[in-house]
Write a protein that holds these residues in place. Structure first.
Motif, PDB file in Angstrom:
ATOM      1  N   THR A 156     -11.314 -11.563  10.409  1.00 34.04           N
ATOM      2  CA  THR A 156     -11.160 -12.561  10.816  1.00 34.04           C
ATOM      3  C   THR A 156      -9.733 -13.147  10.708  1.00 34.04           C
ATOM      4  O   THR A 156      -9.442 -14.462  10.851  1.00 34.04           O
ATOM      5  CB  THR A 156     -12.257 -13.604   9.777  1.00 34.04           C
ATOM      6  N   MET A 157      -8.887 -12.529  10.336  1.00 31.00           N
ATOM      7  CA  MET A 157      -7.664 -12.974   9.919  1.00 31.00           C
ATOM      8  C   MET A 157      -6.816 -12.576  11.475  1.00 31.00           C
ATOM      9  O   MET A 157      -7.107 -11.641  11.936  1.00 31.00           O
ATOM     10  CB  MET A 157      -6.791 -12.048   8.696  1.00 31.00           C
ATOM     11  N   ALA A 158      -5.771 -13.134  11.458  1.00 31.51           N
ATOM     12  CA  ALA A 158      -4.725 -12.902  12.572  1.00 31.51           C
ATOM     13  C   ALA A 158      -4.462 -11.440  12.556  1.00 31.51           C
ATOM     14  O   ALA A 158      -4.176 -11.006  11.551  1.00 31.51           O
ATOM     15  CB  ALA A 158      -3.524 -13.972  12.728  1.00 31.51           C
ATOM     16  N   SER A 159      -4.236 -10.849  13.862  1.00 29.29           N
ATOM     17  CA  SER A 159      -3.814  -9.636  13.670  1.00 29.29           C
ATOM     18  C   SER A 159      -2.640  -9.077  13.114  1.00 29.29           C
ATOM     19  O   SER A 159      -2.453  -7.998  12.510  1.00 29.29           O
ATOM     20  CB  SER A 159      -3.725  -9.076  15.398  1.00 29.29           C
ATOM     21  N   TRP A 160      -1.569  -9.882  12.902  1.00 26.96           N
ATOM     22  CA  TRP A 160      -0.192  -9.604  12.198  1.00 26.96           C
ATOM     23  C   TRP A 160      -0.514  -9.542  10.815  1.00 26.96           C
ATOM     24  O   TRP A 160       0.062  -8.986  10.251  1.00 26.96           O
ATOM     25  CB  TRP A 160       0.829 -10.606  12.727  1.00 26.96           C
ATOM     26  N   LEU A 161      -1.483 -10.692  10.268  1.00 26.63           N
ATOM     27  CA  LEU A 161      -1.755 -10.376   9.012  1.00 26.63           C
ATOM     28  C   LEU A 161      -2.694  -9.296   8.671  1.00 26.63           C
ATOM     29  O   LEU A 161      -2.482  -8.569   7.376  1.00 26.63           O
ATOM     30  CB  LEU A 161      -2.596 -11.722   8.532  1.00 26.63           C
ATOM     31  N   GLN A 162      -3.464  -8.865   9.561  1.00 24.68           N
ATOM     32  CA  GLN A 162      -4.086  -7.569   9.216  1.00 24.68           C
ATOM     33  C   GLN A 162      -3.317  -6.347   9.002  1.00 24.68           C
ATOM     34  O   GLN A 162      -3.426  -5.392   8.347  1.00 24.68           O
ATOM     35  CB  GLN A 162      -5.060  -7.040  10.261  1.00 24.68           C
ATOM     36  N   VAL A 163      -2.186  -6.032   9.688  1.00 21.84           N
ATOM     37  CA  VAL A 163      -1.179  -5.248   9.738  1.00 21.84           C
ATOM     38  C   VAL A 163      -0.396  -5.371   8.426  1.00 21.84           C
ATOM     39  O   VAL A 163      -0.215  -4.338   7.710  1.00 21.84           O
ATOM     40  CB  VAL A 163      -0.106  -5.568  11.037  1.00 21.84           C
ATOM     41  N   ILE A 164      -0.137  -6.333   7.938  1.00 20.12           N
ATOM     42  CA  ILE A 164       0.441  -6.870   6.625  1.00 20.12           C
ATOM     43  C   ILE A 164      -0.277  -6.256   5.520  1.00 20.12           C
ATOM     44  O   ILE A 164       0.117  -5.544   4.517  1.00 20.12           O
ATOM     45  CB  ILE A 164       0.854  -8.158   6.340  1.00 20.12           C
ATOM     46  N   GLY A 165      -1.749  -6.343   5.802  1.00 22.01           N
ATOM     47  CA  GLY A 165      -2.666  -5.806   4.762  1.00 22.01           C
ATOM     48  C   GLY A 165      -2.819  -4.537   4.636  1.00 22.01           C
ATOM     49  O   GLY A 165      -2.845  -3.992   3.451  1.00 22.01           O
ATOM     50  N   ARG A 166      -2.353  -3.728   5.543  1.00 26.75           N
ATOM     51  CA  ARG A 166      -2.345  -2.235   5.413  1.00 26.75           C
ATOM     52  C   ARG A 166      -1.260  -1.891   4.637  1.00 26.75           C
ATOM     53  O   ARG A 166      -1.038  -0.477   4.274  1.00 26.75           O
ATOM     54  CB  ARG A 166      -2.159  -1.644   6.960  1.00 26.75           C
ATOM     55  N   PHE A 167      -0.219  -2.451   4.294  1.00 22.73           N
ATOM     56  CA  PHE A 167       0.995  -2.211   3.368  1.00 22.73           C
ATOM     57  C   PHE A 167       0.605  -2.479   1.762  1.00 22.73           C
ATOM     58  O   PHE A 167       1.486  -2.407   0.957  1.00 22.73           O
ATOM     59  CB  PHE A 167       2.424  -2.829   3.950  1.00 22.73           C
ATOM     60  N   MET A 168      -0.574  -3.261   1.606  1.00 22.73           N
ATOM     61  CA  MET A 168      -0.768  -3.446   0.283  1.00 22.73           C
ATOM     62  C   MET A 168      -1.773  -2.308  -0.383  1.00 22.73           C
ATOM     63  O   MET A 168      -2.649  -1.904   0.262  1.00 22.73           O
ATOM     64  CB  MET A 168      -1.771  -4.752   0.370  1.00 22.73           C
ATOM     65  N   PRO A 169      -1.224  -2.039  -1.602  1.00 21.49           N
ATOM     66  CA  PRO A 169      -1.923  -0.921  -2.374  1.00 21.49           C
ATOM     67  C   PRO A 169      -3.364  -1.331  -2.693  1.00 21.49           C
ATOM     68  O   PRO A 169      -4.207  -0.229  -2.406  1.00 21.49           O
ATOM     69  CB  PRO A 169      -0.991  -0.600  -3.677  1.00 21.49           C
TER      70      PRO A 169
ATOM     71  N   TYR B 132      -5.401  -2.590  -1.002  1.00 24.20           N
ATOM     72  CA  TYR B 132      -6.100  -2.499   0.377  1.00 24.20           C
ATOM     73  C   TYR B 132      -6.958  -0.969   0.160  1.00 24.20           C
ATOM     74  O   TYR B 132      -8.319  -0.812   0.585  1.00 24.20           O
ATOM     75  CB  TYR B 132      -5.374  -2.476   1.570  1.00 24.20           C
ATOM     76  N   TYR B 133      -6.193  -0.078   0.082  1.00 27.34           N
ATOM     77  CA  TYR B 133      -6.515   1.266  -0.229  1.00 27.34           C
ATOM     78  C   TYR B 133      -7.346   1.589  -1.427  1.00 27.34           C
ATOM     79  O   TYR B 133      -8.579   2.346  -1.225  1.00 27.34           O
ATOM     80  CB  TYR B 133      -5.441   2.378  -0.092  1.00 27.34           C
ATOM     81  N   SER B 134      -7.075   1.064  -2.425  1.00 28.92           N
ATOM     82  CA  SER B 134      -7.793   1.228  -3.859  1.00 28.92           C
ATOM     83  C   SER B 134      -9.505   0.673  -3.502  1.00 28.92           C
ATOM     84  O   SER B 134     -10.491   1.227  -3.630  1.00 28.92           O
ATOM     85  CB  SER B 134      -7.432   0.400  -5.033  1.00 28.92           C
ATOM     86  N   ALA B 135      -9.505  -0.667  -2.823  1.00 28.42           N
ATOM     87  CA  ALA B 135     -10.740  -1.169  -2.480  1.00 28.42           C
ATOM     88  C   ALA B 135     -11.326  -0.609  -1.686  1.00 28.42           C
ATOM     89  O   ALA B 135     -12.851  -0.282  -1.656  1.00 28.42           O
ATOM     90  CB  ALA B 135     -10.360  -2.861  -2.172  1.00 28.42           C
ATOM     91  N   ASP B 136     -10.876   0.157  -0.424  1.00 32.41           N
ATOM     92  CA  ASP B 136     -11.391   0.876   0.627  1.00 32.41           C
ATOM     93  C   ASP B 136     -12.040   1.975   0.059  1.00 32.41           C
ATOM     94  O   ASP B 136     -13.295   2.282   0.298  1.00 32.41           O
ATOM     95  CB  ASP B 136     -10.545   1.014   1.398  1.00 32.41           C
ATOM     96  N   ALA B 137     -11.476   2.823  -0.819  1.00 35.06           N
ATOM     97  CA  ALA B 137     -12.013   4.156  -1.434  1.00 35.06           C
ATOM     98  C   ALA B 137     -13.187   3.574  -2.534  1.00 35.06           C
ATOM     99  O   ALA B 137     -13.964   4.299  -2.411  1.00 35.06           O
ATOM    100  CB  ALA B 137     -10.780   4.675  -2.300  1.00 35.06           C
ATOM    101  N   LEU B 138     -12.865   2.594  -3.219  1.00 34.44           N
ATOM    102  CA  LEU B 138     -14.293   2.202  -4.081  1.00 34.44           C
ATOM    103  C   LEU B 138     -15.219   1.983  -3.255  1.00 34.44           C
ATOM    104  O   LEU B 138     -16.451   2.024  -3.843  1.00 34.44           O
ATOM    105  CB  LEU B 138     -13.703   1.259  -5.062  1.00 34.44           C
ATOM    106  N   LYS B 139     -15.005   0.903  -2.222  1.00 35.45           N
ATOM    107  CA  LYS B 139     -16.382   0.784  -1.270  1.00 35.45           C
ATOM    108  C   LYS B 139     -16.871   1.991  -0.902  1.00 35.45           C
ATOM    109  O   LYS B 139     -17.990   2.145  -0.801  1.00 35.45           O
ATOM    110  CB  LYS B 139     -15.820  -0.032  -0.441  1.00 35.45           C
ATOM    111  N   GLN B 140     -16.156   2.983  -0.352  1.00 38.14           N
ATOM    112  CA  GLN B 140     -16.783   4.305   0.232  1.00 38.14           C
ATOM    113  C   GLN B 140     -17.574   4.883  -0.702  1.00 38.14           C
ATOM    114  O   GLN B 140     -18.424   5.537  -0.507  1.00 38.14           O
ATOM    115  CB  GLN B 140     -15.597   5.172   0.790  1.00 38.14           C
ATOM    116  N   ILE B 141     -16.996   5.014  -2.003  1.00 38.43           N
ATOM    117  CA  ILE B 141     -17.717   5.748  -3.028  1.00 38.43           C
ATOM    118  C   ILE B 141     -18.836   5.062  -3.722  1.00 38.43           C
ATOM    119  O   ILE B 141     -20.087   5.556  -3.762  1.00 38.43           O
ATOM    120  CB  ILE B 141     -16.671   6.000  -4.342  1.00 38.43           C
ATOM    121  N   MET B 142     -18.642   3.923  -4.001  1.00 37.46           N
ATOM    122  CA  MET B 142     -19.655   3.053  -4.941  1.00 37.46           C
ATOM    123  C   MET B 142     -20.865   2.508  -4.017  1.00 37.46           C
ATOM    124  O   MET B 142     -22.026   2.628  -4.541  1.00 37.46           O
ATOM    125  CB  MET B 142     -18.928   1.931  -5.631  1.00 37.46           C
TER     126      MET B 142
END
Length: 163
Positions: free
Chosen positions: A101-114, A116-126
């Motif tokens: 729901t965020m602007a596309s440029w904010l979504q790009v910034i989100g990909r540079f946040m560590p 983001y990757y931790s939460a994604d991996a934990l969602k995939q596992i748990m």
């Protein structure tokens, strides 16, 4: 001051600091993961070992990021001033809030946040019960971020601290 009087190299200081605090990081990450799954009864479909790995990598990213930021800070007050600039945005881009729901440029910034990757991996596992094959990219990124912050810390010590 005693440490600086020894013939120790910058990378040895950084690695010693990270390894020393890394032991406590491993213990703390294991306790938090165990408590979350077994005491609070968080939803857990996947492997607890993978949760431990991601929790440990997240803690190591925080540790290496903190040591790198402390190399740039002149005092404790400056470290506290880094918190709203560095830590708080991580929460918003971690996936707690729906990023689609965020602007596309904010979504790009989100990909540079560590986180983001931790939460994604934990969602995939748990939640989804995925295996290592599904989270290898998240692990690769988290390890890369750790290495990048270690290198940044070594370079910052060279520039800002005369050793």
């Amino acid at each position: 001051e005693r440490l600086l009087a020894t013939p120790v190299r910058r990378w040895e200081i950084v690695l010693g600091y990270i390894l020393g605090f890394g032991i406590f990081t491993i213990i703390q990450a294991a306790l938090i993961a165990w408590f979350s799954v077994h005491i609070i009864h968080m939803m857990m479909v996947g492997s607890f070992i993978l949760v431990l790995i991601i929790t440990f990598l997240t803690a190591m990213v925080a540790l290496t990021m903190g040591t790198a930021l402390s190399a740039f800070a002149e005092n404790e007050l400056q470290m506290i001033q880094f918190i709203p600039l560095i830590v708080v945005p991580q929460v918003f881009f971690s996936g707690i809030f729906d990023m689609s729901t965020m602007a596309s440029w904010l979504q790009v910034i989100g990909r540079f946040m560590p986180l983001y990757y931790s939460a994604d991996a934990l969602k995939q596992i748990m939640i989804r019960g995925k295996s290592l094959n599904s989270i290898w990219m998240d692990i690769f990124v988290l390890v890369g971020i750790c290495i990048a912050f270690i290198i940044l810390n070594i370079l910052a010590l060279k520039k800002y601290r005369k050793i």
